[in-house]
Design an enzyme around this catalytic site. Structure first.
Site, mmCIF file in Angstrom:
data_model
loop_
_atom_site.group_PDB
_atom_site.id
_atom_site.type_symbol
_atom_site.label_atom_id
_atom_site.label_comp_id
_atom_site.label_asym_id
_atom_site.label_seq_id
_atom_site.Cartn_x
_atom_site.Cartn_y
_atom_site.Cartn_z
ATOM 1 N N GLN A 208 2.513 -1.683 3.272
ATOM 2 C CA GLN A 208 2.689 -0.467 2.478
ATOM 3 C C GLN A 208 4.155 -0.219 2.121
ATOM 4 O OE1 GLN A 208 -0.164 1.511 1.589
ATOM 5 N NE2 GLN A 208 -1.005 -0.427 2.319
ATOM 6 N N HIS A 230 -2.105 -9.177 3.892
ATOM 7 C CA HIS A 230 -1.841 -8.079 2.950
ATOM 8 C C HIS A 230 -0.346 -7.991 2.627
ATOM 9 C CE1 HIS A 230 -5.759 -5.743 4.026
ATOM 10 N NE2 HIS A 230 -5.947 -6.681 3.123
#
Length: 265
Positions: A208, A230
């Site tokens: 993130q 990710h």
């Protein structure tokens, strides 16, 4: 839910070098689908207690008003996000974890589910954490959500804070046919796993932060655990969106360095 997360990040990036405050109303299952592999990332607790304090280090300021929590399958959650304009993002250096100084959280039930489930989740989580961390007081409050919850649901989120301001989380959502104590144990084990690697962010936060590191003026350094798939994807996208000139990736490393060139060394 994935769309909600993408919209949320889009708002933040749009506010960089923007003079206008942006408001976004999101309606979804605010506390996620327990069958979803990303339920930890998408819980409102993670958003407010882990993601928000970290992006504020970059200079991002936003308010998040949870008007209603919604539970799978009914949904019905509502969140109002207000992001203030920022001229440029500041680089962040976070390479020393320090000692874990505080562990706290909430175990919650909503709808027709009994309060006892919240107490069972909390007690099981505390017992599990105590096996490895014996010196700290662990405060996981059991709660019955009544006024701002739509549908039936239960879950738990646990936050660990370090002496240098690092934040780690473990969470789990209730599932049909699964005992409450197993939900508490699942969240506690997730938290402990993220503490053991001695990084400064947990496995769910690291990807993130990539876009913020890429857009910050200067060099950002953040120590992580093993680099997730990710995160590798986020690096690949950021490299193209922000025209970073060089990428070198070595998965055995624990430090992300992001400036004009992105390296993990």
């Amino acid at each position: 839910l994935i769309c909600m997360q993408m919209k949320f990040h889009s708002v933040h990036t749009l506010c960089i070098q923007n003079d206008n405050t942006v408001c976004l109303s999101l309606k979804t299952s605010c506390d996620s689908n327990p069958k979803h592999s990303l339920n930890h990332l998408l819980t409102s607790g993670f958003l407010l207690q882990v993601f928000k304090p970290m992006v504020e280090r970059f200079g991002v300021r936003f308010d998040c008003d949870i008007r209603m929590r919604g539970y799978y399958p009914k949904g019905g959650g509502e969140v109002m996000v207000t992001v203030n304009p920022v001229k440029e993002l500041q680089p962040v250096t976070l390479t020393e974890r320090g000692n874990i100084t505080k562990i706290h959280g909430r175990a919650f039930v909503a709808g027709v589910l009994p309060y006892k489930l919240a107490k069972d989740m909390s007690a099981a989580a505390v017992r599990t954490i105590r096996k490895e961390i014996k010196e700290l007081y662990i405060n996981i409050q059991p709660l019955q959500e009544k006024d701002k919850a739509y549908g039936n649901g239960n879950g738990i989120i646990i936050i660990a804070e370090s002496s240098t301001g690092c934040l780690f989380a473990g969470s789990a959502l209730g599932k049909k046919g699964v005992y409450a104590d197993k939900i508490g144990i699942e969240a506690a084990e997730m938290l402990l796993r993220n503490i053991r690697h001695n990084g400064c962010v947990d496995e769910f936060l690291q990807d993130q932060l990539i876009i913020f590191m890429a857009l910050a003026k200067g060099t950002s350094r953040i120590r992580t655990g093993a680099v997730t798939l990710h995160t590798q994807t986020a690096i690949h996208i950021a490299e193209r969106l922000t025209q970073v000139r060089r990428l070198r990736l070595a998965l055995m490393s624990l430090t992300l360095i992001f400036n004009e060139a992105l390296t993990i060394t």
